[in-house]
Design an enzyme around this catalytic site. Structure first.
Site, PDB file in Angstrom:
ATOM      1  N   ASP A  74       0.810  -1.220   0.000  1.00 14.86           N
ATOM      2  CA  ASP A  74       0.000   0.000   0.000  1.00 14.86           C
ATOM      3  C   ASP A  74       0.838   1.264   0.000  1.00 14.86           C
ATOM      4  O   ASP A  74       0.339   2.354  -0.250  1.00 14.86           O
ATOM      5  CB  ASP A  74      -0.863   0.031   1.275  1.00 14.86           C
ATOM      6  CG  ASP A  74      -2.122  -0.786   1.125  1.00 14.86           C
ATOM      7  OD1 ASP A  74      -2.707  -0.772   0.046  1.00 14.86           O
ATOM      8  OD2 ASP A  74      -2.503  -1.441   2.117  1.00 14.86           O
TER       9      ASP A  74
HETATM   10  C1  BGC Z   1       0.226   1.263   6.255  1.00 12.65           C
HETATM   11  C2  BGC Z   1      -0.160   0.039   5.480  1.00 12.65           C
HETATM   12  C3  BGC Z   1      -1.642  -0.050   5.418  1.00 12.65           C
HETATM   13  C4  BGC Z   1      -2.257   1.231   4.894  1.00 12.65           C
HETATM   14  C5  BGC Z   1      -3.761   1.104   4.928  1.00 12.65           C
HETATM   15  C6  BGC Z   1      -0.441   2.484   5.705  1.00 12.65           C
HETATM   16  O1  BGC Z   1      -0.151   3.575   6.512  1.00 12.65           O
HETATM   17  O2  BGC Z   1       1.614   1.401   6.250  1.00 12.65           O
HETATM   18  O3  BGC Z   1       0.383  -1.106   6.078  1.00 12.65           O
HETATM   19  O4  BGC Z   1      -2.047  -1.092   4.583  1.00 12.65           O
HETATM   20  O5  BGC Z   1      -1.834   2.323   5.672  1.00 12.65           O
HETATM   21  O6  BGC Z   1      -4.441   2.274   4.904  1.00 12.65           O
HETATM   22  C1  NOJ Z   2      -1.840  -3.824   5.367  1.00 12.04           C
HETATM   23  C2  NOJ Z   2      -2.994  -3.978   4.452  1.00 12.04           C
HETATM   24  O1  NOJ Z   2      -4.104  -4.463   5.180  1.00 12.04           O
HETATM   25  C3  NOJ Z   2      -2.677  -4.922   3.347  1.00 12.04           C
HETATM   26  O2  NOJ Z   2      -3.740  -4.963   2.444  1.00 12.04           O
HETATM   27  C4  NOJ Z   2      -1.396  -4.502   2.656  1.00 12.04           C
HETATM   28  O3  NOJ Z   2      -1.144  -5.410   1.653  1.00 12.04           O
HETATM   29  C5  NOJ Z   2      -0.256  -4.393   3.632  1.00 12.04           C
HETATM   30  N1  NOJ Z   2      -0.627  -3.501   4.673  1.00 12.04           N
HETATM   31  C6  NOJ Z   2       1.045  -3.946   2.988  1.00 12.04           C
HETATM   32  O4  NOJ Z   2       1.049  -2.609   2.666  1.00 12.04           O
END
Ligand code: BGC
Ligand code: NOJ
Length: 808
Positions: free
Chosen positions: A483
């Site tokens: 993400d």
């Molecule tokens: C995080 C991710 C997460 C995303 C979801 C980010 O700040 O680092 O792990 O999936 O937010 O909104």
């Molecule tokens: C958390 C999110 O829930 C997941 O969808 C994503 O793949 C990981 N963070 C990595 O960014």
């Protein structure tokens, strides 16, 4: 250092001190009513949706960190204390918290008085039961007062913590006998209320927080408790609570039990009122009557335990490694079920307000629970697919209550559609239910625009093909699985969301990770085409997959490992040419899982690079070297300090991809080694470093560049649960449902020399006895005593019992 121990016979983790390194929580409920409960009774509950139907109030980011829950206080001759330790923190002579499957018991003892509380949500009901047993272990008669205490949330958890000009005037309650009813907003559009009841006459009650606690006091010193006397307050506005007080006398060795019920009730619109202004309580009475005796509680708890025994018997391991047994048989599947229920919504790291059900998250979670609740997995797949757009793309999230796509988070995460194919394939392999492919499923929840579920999968597949970039690799869109790899975001403005901002519209940023996914998952789409007799479509799909493989080999390999991406400018990401972020974990996992580079040694080279550059004593980090400065062209990944989260944290979610990849090239020992580094039961001894619960996975452990290397965060709600279960159960222990049979292919090295797996699948039982030398590429198998060719055991008929001897 440990703060408790595993009690495997009872399927419990037993916490022996209140002073754990972080609140260690459990979940109650498996249908519509859910609760979070810490070892100190902190937490809250909600009906279906933690944002819109929050029943108890909880303050995140509080000081101290875990205040707010269901508390019982004892007042005896001026001394007052809480058996859950928090919030009073009076010294206890003994403390124990047992987190079990769907229930928690907390015991505290002081001055010869013992208080045991059992908390659970009975199956088929919308209530938390708190069964409190007080025992006099001293040799004198004791007179004391037991206080209960909960604080109500004004239903909408977001409004509850923001809109005080309204909130302070809306709160309403009713009190009748030993039951306190919370009916805020019931006068207008709500037809639901909550209640807190005890099955004994009360000495007094309170429903107004300020009166019970005292304006300048905390929950550690509610003035009613300090004085030992309820004020019988009736809330009007401000903060409604529910507290009962019970006057109790106990002779030496005498014990008494009280049952408290915290229930949620919905009334039909035309049955809301008993008389003007008085709520209709008939449904509440029914609920109360169902749990008014200890026998009823005992049978409800037995039913709950039987429910879990049934679920967990689907895949059971016997080996000489007790840590492995307890993860595979109890805690890993339990966590998978919690991710099924919660997705990423409510934990001690997710507030239940911000995030709904993730499209990609829910599909991946399904891999971990599909064998446990296949019918519910089917329903989940249809729900997810119903939020898909006609062009195959997807809302990134949807709300559990409405099951509609969530506009606030938008779409454009180009990995999303492919996960639907993976989830669907897992479901069909598990059940053989091809009928799902013919189900009519809407796009964007529009009943006027429907297509078969299979058509949804097809659009998922072609969404990738229709969105290729300059190297014929998939465009990344907003981001892919990672993400935080926001290659079109270019945000230099604080408060812009990395997740939804796209300041540049390019068709250059490409993802080698999605390419690997496409090859790994695309073959499932092709297989399903064949199953439906659409051979031509299968052939076409295979040509696309082959072309993608070639594109990865042509433009997605960087000498010693797979490249991660091309950015907006067409520059490499995750290459030895970069100063930082030279190697990323994700494509090494997925490309090798997809078989890319296995024949020519590139896969092995990539995995050797992982070992050399990304492995640490606490697990495999996501990238190396970590980014030390903010990169506008990369986005959120470089926003984190080095070693945390996506910026070189140990992301436990994608470690199992490497484990699976290792099994693809036959290195079971290495796979198991990686497994043991991050699997909770194996790191229980370093709980003071790891800090989160030693019975469930956390999303992230701080990486080697972090100040606090080895410290975990974000426990419970993570795809880590499902993927580790897949890695250990299907690839290392090696029992995996395929379309036409159960594949047996252990690859775990020789450390686990012998093991037996009992697997239920499609109504038959399989007992697979493995003698494991770790040396055979393909195991030799006997099925019911007869040797077979290959290692696919054709599915037996429902009710059959199949014994397999396997030499691996
Ligand atoms: C995080 C991710 C997460 C995303 C979801 C980010 O700040 O680092 O792990 O999936 O937010 O909104
Ligand atoms: C958390 C999110 O829930 C997941 O969808 C994503 O793949 C990981 N963070 C990595 O960014």
């Amino acid at each position: 250092m440990r703060f408790g121990y595993f009690d495997d016979a009872n399927r419990e983790y037993v916490i022996t001190t209140p002073n754990t390194p972080y609140p260690w929580i459990n979940y109650l409920g498996s249908e519509n009513f859910f609760s979070l409960i810490s070892h100190q009774a902190g937490g809250y509950c909600f009906y279906r949706d933690p944002r819109f139907r929050r029943i108890l109030r909880y303050r995140y980011n509080n000081v101290p960190t875990d205040v707010g829950g269901r508390y019982f206080y004892i007042h005896e001759n001026g001394d007052y204390w809480t058996p859950s330790y928090m919030p009073v923190k009076a010294e206890l002579d003994a403390f124990e918290c047992r987190h079990g499957l769907g229930y928690t018991r907390i015991m505290g003892k002081r001055n010869g008085l013992k208080v045991d509380t059992l908390y659970f949500v009975p199956l088929g009901h919308t209530a938390e039961v708190h069964q409190v047993t007080v025992t006099n272990e001293s040799d004198q008669a004791r007179d004391f007062t037991l206080f209960s205490s909960i604080e109500f949330c004004l239903w909408n958890a977001y409004d509850d913590m923001t809109n005080y000009q309204r909130n302070f005037s809306t709160g309403e309650v009713e009190v009748e006998g030993s039951t306190i009813y919370h009916k805020t907003e019931y006068r207008e559009r709500r037809n639901h209320f909550a209640f807190y009841h005890v099955n004994a006459p009360v000495a007094g009650f309170d429903t107004d927080r300020e009166t019970f606690v005292g304006l300048y006091n905390g929950m550690s010193e509610p003035s009613a408790v300090v004085e030992g006397k309820s004020r019988n307050s009736v809330a009007s506005g401000w903060s409604p609570i529910a507290s009962h007080s019970l006057a109790i006398t106990l002779q030496p060795n005498e014990a008494k039990t009280f049952i408290f019920i915290l229930g949620y009730v919905e009334n039909p619109k035309d049955e809301k009122w008993e008389q003007p202004g008085v709520i209709n309580k008939s449904r509440a009475s029914t609920l109360i009557q169902a749990f008014s005796s200890d026998d009823q509680i005992e049978s409800a708890l037995t039913a709950l335990k039987d429910y879990w025994t049934g679920l967990l018997s689907t895949y059971a391991l016997q080996s000489s490694d007790e840590k492995l047994n307890r993860m595979v048989n109890i805690w890993n599947p339990y966590q998978c079920m919690v991710t099924f229920n919660m997705s990423r919504s409510a934990s001690y790291f997710e507030t239940g307000i911000g995030r709904g059900m993730g499209f990609r998250d829910s599909n991946q979670d399904l891999l971990g629970f599909v064998h446990l609740v296949p019918e519910r997995a089917r329903e989940r797949l249809i729900d997810i697919a119903s939020t898909q757009f006609p062009d195959g793309s997807a809302y990134h999230q949807y709300q559990p209550l409405t099951k509609r796509g969530n506009n606030e988070v938008g779409s454009g995460f180009n990995d999303d559609p492919l996960w639907l194919i993976l989830g669907a394939a897992a479901y069909i392999k598990e059940t053989g239910d091809y009928s799902i492919l013919h189900e009519d499923v809407p796009f964007d929840n529009d009943p006027a625009n429907c297509a078969t579920f299979f058509e949804h999968l097809k659009r998922s597949f072609y969404h990738v093909i229709e969105n290729l970039g300059p190297h014929n690799l998939p465009l990344i869109g907003r981001a892919d699985w990672n993400d935080c790899l926001n290659l079109n975001c270019f945000s230099d403005t604080p408060d812009e969301s990395y997740q939804t901002t796209e300041n540049r519209h390019g068709r250059t940023a490409e993802s080698i990770f999605i390419a690997g996914m496409f090859v790994f998952i695309g073959v499932e789409y092709a297989a399903l085409c064949e199953k439906l007799g659409r051979n031509q479509e299968a052939q076409t799909a295979i040509r696309h997959i082959e072309a993608m493989k070639q594109a990865v080999l042509d433009s997605g390999y960087d000498g010693e490992w797979f490249l991660r991406a091309y950015d907006f400018f067409g520059e490499k990401v995750g290459s030895h040419e970069n100063a930082e972020g030279q190697i990323y974990i994700e494509p090494q996992g997925f490309c090798v899982m997809a078989g890319i580079g296995v024949e020519n040694g590139l896969a092995e080279k990539a995995l050797n690079s992982v070992k050399e550059r990304l492995d640490t004593k606490y697990g495999i980090v996501l990238i190396n070297p970590a980014y030390t400065t903010y990169h506008l062209e990369l986005g959120e990944i470089s926003s984190y300090p080095p070693g945390y989260k996506e910026n070189a944290g140990i992301f436990c979610h994608n470690n199992p991809w490497i484990m699976i990849a290792e099994t693809v090239i036959g290195r079971g020992e290495q796979a198991f080694d990686y497994y043991k580094k991050i699997t909770p039961a194996y790191i229980e001894d370093i709980s003071e470093i790891h800090r989160t619960e030693p019975y469930v996975y956390s999303q992230m452990i701080a990486g080697k560049d972090a100040v606090r290397h080895g410290e975990a965060k974000n426990s419970w709600l993570t795809g880590t649960a499902a993927w580790n279960f897949v890695a250990i159960s299907q690839y290392m222990l090696g029992v995996r449902p395929e379309y036409d049979g159960l594949l047996v292919k252990p690859c775990i090295g020789s450390e686990i020399a012998e093991f037996t797996i009992t697997r239920k699948c499609r109504g038959a039982d399989y007992v697979i006895k493995v003698k494991n030398t770790g040396s055979r590429k393909i195991p030799t198998l006997k099925v019911n005593g007869t040797p077979i060719e290959g290692n696919l055991i054709p599915y037996a008929g429902a009710g059959e019992h199949v014994v397999i001897e396997c030499e691996a």
